[in-house]
Design a protein around this motif. Structure first.
Motif, PDB file in Angstrom:
ATOM      1  N   TRP A  66      27.603 -22.512 -14.977  1.00 59.40           N
ATOM      2  CA  TRP A  66      28.630 -22.800 -13.972  1.00 59.40           C
ATOM      3  C   TRP A  66      29.988 -22.996 -14.642  1.00 59.40           C
ATOM      4  CZ3 TRP A  66      25.620 -27.055 -10.806  1.00 59.40           C
ATOM      5  CH2 TRP A  66      24.634 -26.429 -10.027  1.00 59.40           C
ATOM      6  N   VAL A  67      29.992 -23.742 -15.736  1.00 57.21           N
ATOM      7  CA  VAL A  67      31.256 -24.006 -16.426  1.00 57.21           C
ATOM      8  C   VAL A  67      31.873 -22.706 -16.940  1.00 57.21           C
ATOM      9  CG1 VAL A  67      32.249 -25.076 -18.496  1.00 57.21           C
ATOM     10  CG2 VAL A  67      30.679 -26.378 -17.052  1.00 57.21           C
ATOM     11  N   ASN A  68      31.035 -21.773 -17.412  1.00 56.78           N
ATOM     12  CA  ASN A  68      31.546 -20.508 -17.956  1.00 56.78           C
ATOM     13  C   ASN A  68      32.025 -19.547 -16.883  1.00 56.78           C
ATOM     14  OD1 ASN A  68      31.163 -21.129 -20.661  1.00 56.78           O
ATOM     15  ND2 ASN A  68      29.034 -20.409 -20.662  1.00 56.78           N
ATOM     16  N   THR A  69      31.572 -19.727 -15.649  1.00 55.50           N
ATOM     17  CA  THR A  69      31.883 -18.738 -14.603  1.00 55.50           C
ATOM     18  C   THR A  69      32.733 -19.291 -13.469  1.00 55.50           C
ATOM     19  OG1 THR A  69      29.820 -19.288 -13.466  1.00 55.50           O
ATOM     20  CG2 THR A  69      29.770 -17.475 -15.068  1.00 55.50           C
ATOM     21  N   THR A  70      33.137 -20.558 -13.544  1.00 51.90           N
ATOM     22  CA  THR A  70      33.861 -21.173 -12.418  1.00 51.90           C
ATOM     23  C   THR A  70      35.170 -21.775 -12.884  1.00 51.90           C
ATOM     24  OG1 THR A  70      31.717 -21.781 -11.463  1.00 51.90           O
ATOM     25  CG2 THR A  70      33.666 -22.846 -10.524  1.00 51.90           C
ATOM     26  N   ALA A  71      36.210 -21.599 -12.061  1.00 51.79           N
ATOM     27  CA  ALA A  71      37.505 -22.202 -12.354  1.00 51.79           C
ATOM     28  C   ALA A  71      37.405 -23.707 -12.150  1.00 51.79           C
ATOM     29  CB  ALA A  71      38.574 -21.619 -11.427  1.00 51.79           C
ATOM     30  N   ALA A  73      39.367 -25.823 -10.841  1.00 49.73           N
ATOM     31  CA  ALA A  73      39.831 -26.295  -9.532  1.00 49.73           C
ATOM     32  C   ALA A  73      38.758 -26.115  -8.458  1.00 49.73           C
ATOM     33  CB  ALA A  73      41.108 -25.563  -9.129  1.00 49.73           C
ATOM     34  N   ASP A  74      37.858 -25.164  -8.642  1.00 49.97           N
ATOM     35  CA  ASP A  74      36.827 -24.888  -7.625  1.00 49.97           C
ATOM     36  C   ASP A  74      35.476 -25.528  -7.943  1.00 49.97           C
ATOM     37  OD1 ASP A  74      38.643 -23.269  -6.258  1.00 49.97           O
ATOM     38  OD2 ASP A  74      38.099 -21.519  -7.489  1.00 49.97           O
ATOM     39  N   PHE A  75      35.402 -26.181  -9.094  1.00 54.56           N
ATOM     40  CA  PHE A  75      34.087 -26.615  -9.582  1.00 54.56           C
ATOM     41  C   PHE A  75      33.403 -27.614  -8.645  1.00 54.56           C
ATOM     42  CE2 PHE A  75      31.125 -28.834 -12.397  1.00 54.56           C
ATOM     43  CZ  PHE A  75      30.486 -27.748 -12.992  1.00 54.56           C
ATOM     44  N   LEU A  76      34.101 -28.691  -8.282  1.00 51.35           N
ATOM     45  CA  LEU A  76      33.473 -29.719  -7.443  1.00 51.35           C
ATOM     46  C   LEU A  76      33.222 -29.202  -6.036  1.00 51.35           C
ATOM     47  CD1 LEU A  76      35.317 -32.991  -8.524  1.00 51.35           C
ATOM     48  CD2 LEU A  76      32.981 -32.283  -9.055  1.00 51.35           C
ATOM     49  N   ARG A  77      34.148 -28.337  -5.519  1.00 55.11           N
ATOM     50  CA  ARG A  77      33.965 -27.792  -4.179  1.00 55.11           C
ATOM     51  C   ARG A  77      32.704 -26.942  -4.102  1.00 55.11           C
ATOM     52  NH1 ARG A  77      35.187 -22.989  -2.150  1.00 55.11           N
ATOM     53  NH2 ARG A  77      36.414 -22.430  -3.994  1.00 55.11           N
ATOM     54  N   LEU A  78      32.438 -26.177  -5.170  1.00 58.50           N
ATOM     55  CA  LEU A  78      31.284 -25.284  -5.144  1.00 58.50           C
ATOM     56  C   LEU A  78      29.966 -25.985  -5.496  1.00 58.50           C
ATOM     57  CD1 LEU A  78      32.883 -22.132  -6.834  1.00 58.50           C
ATOM     58  CD2 LEU A  78      32.327 -22.453  -4.413  1.00 58.50           C
ATOM     59  N   TYR A  79      30.040 -26.925  -6.405  1.00 58.94           N
ATOM     60  CA  TYR A  79      28.778 -27.496  -6.924  1.00 58.94           C
ATOM     61  C   TYR A  79      28.686 -29.021  -6.785  1.00 58.94           C
ATOM     62  CZ  TYR A  79      28.763 -22.881  -9.078  1.00 58.94           C
ATOM     63  OH  TYR A  79      28.798 -21.528  -9.281  1.00 58.94           O
ATOM     64  N   GLY A  80      29.512 -29.609  -5.959  1.00 61.32           N
ATOM     65  CA  GLY A  80      29.538 -31.069  -5.807  1.00 61.32           C
ATOM     66  C   GLY A  80      28.198 -31.653  -5.369  1.00 61.32           C
ATOM     67  N   TRP A  81      27.558 -31.042  -4.365  1.00 60.57           N
ATOM     68  CA  TRP A  81      26.271 -31.571  -3.880  1.00 60.57           C
ATOM     69  C   TRP A  81      25.163 -31.435  -4.932  1.00 60.57           C
ATOM     70  CZ3 TRP A  81      25.919 -34.824  -0.155  1.00 60.57           C
ATOM     71  CH2 TRP A  81      26.851 -34.825   0.893  1.00 60.57           C
ATOM     72  N   GLU A  82      25.215 -30.308  -5.667  1.00 59.41           N
ATOM     73  CA  GLU A  82      24.213 -30.143  -6.725  1.00 59.41           C
ATOM     74  C   GLU A  82      24.379 -31.193  -7.824  1.00 59.41           C
ATOM     75  OE1 GLU A  82      25.937 -27.842  -5.345  1.00 59.41           O
ATOM     76  OE2 GLU A  82      24.683 -26.110  -4.825  1.00 59.41           O
ATOM     77  N   GLY A 294      21.721  -9.194 -23.225  1.00 54.97           N
ATOM     78  CA  GLY A 294      22.075  -9.353 -21.819  1.00 54.97           C
ATOM     79  C   GLY A 294      20.916  -9.778 -20.943  1.00 54.97           C
ATOM     80  N   ASP A 295      19.828 -10.233 -21.551  1.00 58.09           N
ATOM     81  CA  ASP A 295      18.653 -10.617 -20.758  1.00 58.09           C
ATOM     82  C   ASP A 295      18.685 -12.069 -20.292  1.00 58.09           C
ATOM     83  OD1 ASP A 295      17.554  -8.078 -21.030  1.00 58.09           O
ATOM     84  OD2 ASP A 295      16.576  -8.599 -22.926  1.00 58.09           O
ATOM     85  N   VAL A 296      19.437 -12.917 -20.991  1.00 59.57           N
ATOM     86  CA  VAL A 296      19.564 -14.323 -20.586  1.00 59.57           C
ATOM     87  C   VAL A 296      21.029 -14.712 -20.686  1.00 59.57           C
ATOM     88  CG1 VAL A 296      17.228 -14.925 -21.332  1.00 59.57           C
ATOM     89  CG2 VAL A 296      19.145 -15.230 -22.912  1.00 59.57           C
ATOM     90  N   THR A 297      21.340 -15.852 -20.054  1.00 58.87           N
ATOM     91  CA  THR A 297      22.719 -16.336 -20.065  1.00 58.87           C
ATOM     92  C   THR A 297      22.917 -17.321 -21.210  1.00 58.87           C
ATOM     93  OG1 THR A 297      22.207 -18.205 -18.631  1.00 58.87           O
ATOM     94  CG2 THR A 297      22.806 -16.102 -17.559  1.00 58.87           C
ATOM     95  N   ALA A 298      24.178 -17.721 -21.405  1.00 56.12           N
ATOM     96  CA  ALA A 298      24.473 -18.736 -22.425  1.00 56.12           C
ATOM     97  C   ALA A 298      23.825 -20.068 -22.069  1.00 56.12           C
ATOM     98  CB  ALA A 298      25.993 -18.901 -22.551  1.00 56.12           C
TER      99      ALA A 298
END
Length: 609
Positions: A66-71, A73-82, A294-298
């Motif tokens: 999430w940290v590598n793919t999200t700005a 400013a949008d982090f808490l809005r997108l993943y706050g509940w998680e 390219g088979d797994v993510t960081a």
């Protein structure tokens, strides 16, 4: 909260006394069955706690992605509940599960299992035959009773904290790795196989080494206790150096047994350290290679590396736990060899309480040989009539004390039978038999309790006034009044020390006589009852013993023949047989063994039989 967990199991109950099983699995089942439900609950809670921890590692990998793919400013809005959900798992759910797990283990199971097992084993061993204790060190027996409870407890904790945690953690780890990429399972599965091989090959021998160490520990404890218990003899013969050598030999054997076991543990630790290093390098390298393809993510690299580091950190602790499990099983098996022995003298299934109406005692064709060692009685017949006072005399080893041991059923006769008022002593309960016989022995050992408690041992429900009256009749009240101990207690409250060591032999004997006076049993056995008394005190007590003997059937063993010369009948034993009997004057006139002993003695004494 403490009280809640502590009340979940009821322990130290006075249930029926049952022999512990002599097979390892059955022994564990015997003591764990009463807490089976709690064990299952603990397994469930502990498993959930380990899965909650795995969830945090899984979330860490997702968080990296999430940290590598999200700005920002949008982090808490997108993943706050998680984030809130995982915060709940980390701050509330996992701590609660761990709290419950630790509460069930530390506050419920550990204290309950330890002392309940000790309690039941103590009660079983306490009822072993006299020969059981005569053939072993008291310290060694006590050590085995004391250490078996903690060993069973630690075995259970080893399974709950180690084996079960490893199983749940491995299952969760394999599941997470499989979800990422099946290739990630290869190094973990290989490591599990190697880890299992270490346990299979290297851990079981530790059980035998632990059993040897446990035996060495018990033997060492027995030697130390034996020296301290007999400290008077050590001092009298100035043998401190001899006792040093005795203890040194035990310590040397213990040290060697300890070293043998620690060598095995060292070898396992080295092997596991190498395996852990290989696992970390292989898994991390494989994860990086899969990421490059390219088979797994960081995030997968972060998660797998974190899990492997945690797993390798746990592996050493878990191996020590599994090793401790085998050590404790070895300790339990070693303790079982002593604790789980069957009672050799037991009440028959239909045994009834002895009813003494007259006090008639008959030895009919009685033979006994102590397993071909010690004293011997051969086809002996003796009738002691109700209310009769019979003295038994003879040389050392003639079988005098053996008669008393058989009458009290410390041993079972090999042939013949012993009857009290027509009742075979083997057909009545041992408790009722010994309750009907008052005994004063030559070697009086008191309990390390107060003077009053020792006298009251004759009749536990006696009042203080009755205790003091018995002491007065035994001519013990005079010295009791002057007693003081280091804690400021005086008189009847004074503690007498181990085996009554704080009192003189004569004082111990008078306490023992007071105890039997208080018991007031219909049958009285005096085995050199006044041997430890000086002449003046003996003369004073003889009068009270005469009063005590009134209305009772009495068997008196004496080396000092003058103390029994006035009894109704004297029985002379030699080599397990009765060779003479009659009144003192008749035996003197006969000129046999008794007459020779009387002529030779002149105030001396003979060895015990």
């Amino acid at each position: 909260m403490h009280a809640f967990f502590e009340r979940l199991v009821q322990v130290l109950s006075f249930t029926d006394i049952v022999r512990p099983p002599s097979r390892t699995a059955a022994f564990y089942r015997h003591f764990l069955d009463p807490v089976r439900g709690l064990l299952i609950l603990t397994l469930v809670v502990s498993g959930l706690a380990s899965f909650a921890e795995l969830a945090l590692f899984a979330f860490m990998g997702v968080l990296v992605d999430w940290v590598n793919t999200t700005a920002p400013a949008d982090f808490l809005r997108l993943y706050g509940w998680e984030l809130a959900g995982m915060a709940f798992v980390a701050a509330v759910l996992r701590p609660v599960l761990v709290l419950w797990s630790r509460g069930l283990i530390n506050l419920t199971l550990v204290p309950a299992l330890t002392n309940d097992i000790r309690w039941h084993n103590y009660r079983w061993v306490l009822r072993q035959s006299l020969s059981f204790f005569q053939n072993d060190f008291a310290g060694r027996i006590a050590q085995k009773v004391m250490q078996t409870g903690p060993a069973v407890r630690e075995s259970v904790v080893n399974v709950l904290d180690g084996v079960w945690f490893l199983v749940t953690y491995l299952v969760g780890t394999l599941g997470l790795f499989a979800a990422l990429d099946l290739w990630l399972l290869v190094p973990v599965v290989a490591w599990v196989a190697a880890y299992a091989a270490v346990i299979w090959i290297m851990v079981p021998p530790v059980r035998q080494k632990s059993a040897a160490l446990s035996e060495a520990t018990s033997a060492l404890s027995g030697r130390v206790v034996d020296s301290y218990t007999n400290i008077l003899s050590v001092k009298l013969f100035a043998h401190a150096e001899r006792e040093d050598a005795f203890a040194h030999a035990g310590l040397s054997r213990h040290l060697e047994a300890f070293r043998v076991m620690m060598r095995a543990i060292f070898d396992m630790t080295v092997t596991l350290t190498v395996l852990n290093g290989v696992l970390l390098v292989a898994t991390t390298g494989l994860a990086v290679w899969l990421w490059q393809a390219g088979d797994v993510t960081a995030g997968a690299i972060a998660m797998t590396t974190g899990l492997i580091i945690r797993l390798t950190q746990m592996s050493g602790w878990i191996l020590r736990t599994i090793t401790a499990l085998f050590e404790n099983v070895g300790t339990v098996q070693n303790g079982m060899e002593t604790i789980a022995r069957p009672h050799t003298v037991t009440d028959r299934p239909q045994a009834v309480d002895l009813a003494v109406t007259q006090g008639d005692i008959r030895f009919e064709g009685v033979s006994f040989h102590y397993g071909k060692e010690g004293g011997v009685v051969e086809a002996l017949d003796l009738h002691v009539r109700p209310g009769e006072k019979v003295g038994v005399v003879g040389r050392s080893g003639a079988g005098k004390s053996t008669l008393v041991n058989l009458l009290l059923r410390f041993y079972d006769v090999e042939a013949g039978r012993i009857l009290i008022d027509g009742q075979d002593v083997r057909d009545v309960t041992q408790t009722s038999l010994r309750a009907a016989i008052g005994v004063v022995t030559q070697d009086t050992a008191l309990l390390h309790r107060s003077i009053a408690d020792n006298i009251r041992y004759g009749r536990p429900d006696a009042t203080q006034a009755e205790v003091e009256r018995a002491a007065a009749l035994a001519k013990a009240d005079g010295f009791i009044a002057d007693l003081r101990d280091p804690r400021g207690r005086s008189g009847y409250d004074v503690q007498v020390g181990e085996r009554g060591v704080k009192l003189s032999g004569g004082q111990r004997q008078r306490i023992a006589i007071a105890r039997v006076i208080l018991k007031d049993a219909p049958i009285l056995v005096l085995d050199e009852a006044t041997s430890a008394l000086d002449s003046e005190v003996e003369a004073a007590i003889q009068e009270q013993l005469t009063v005590l003997m009134e209305g009772k059937t009495v068997i008196a063993i004496a080396h000092r023949l003058s103390t029994i010369a006035s009894l109704d009948r004297l029985v002379v034993m030699d080599e397990g047989c009765i060779i003479e009997e009659g009144r003192h004057e008749d035996l003197i006139a006969r000129g046999g063994l008794y007459a020779r002993l009387w002529e030779r003695q002149s105030g001396g004494f003979l060895g015990d039989g």
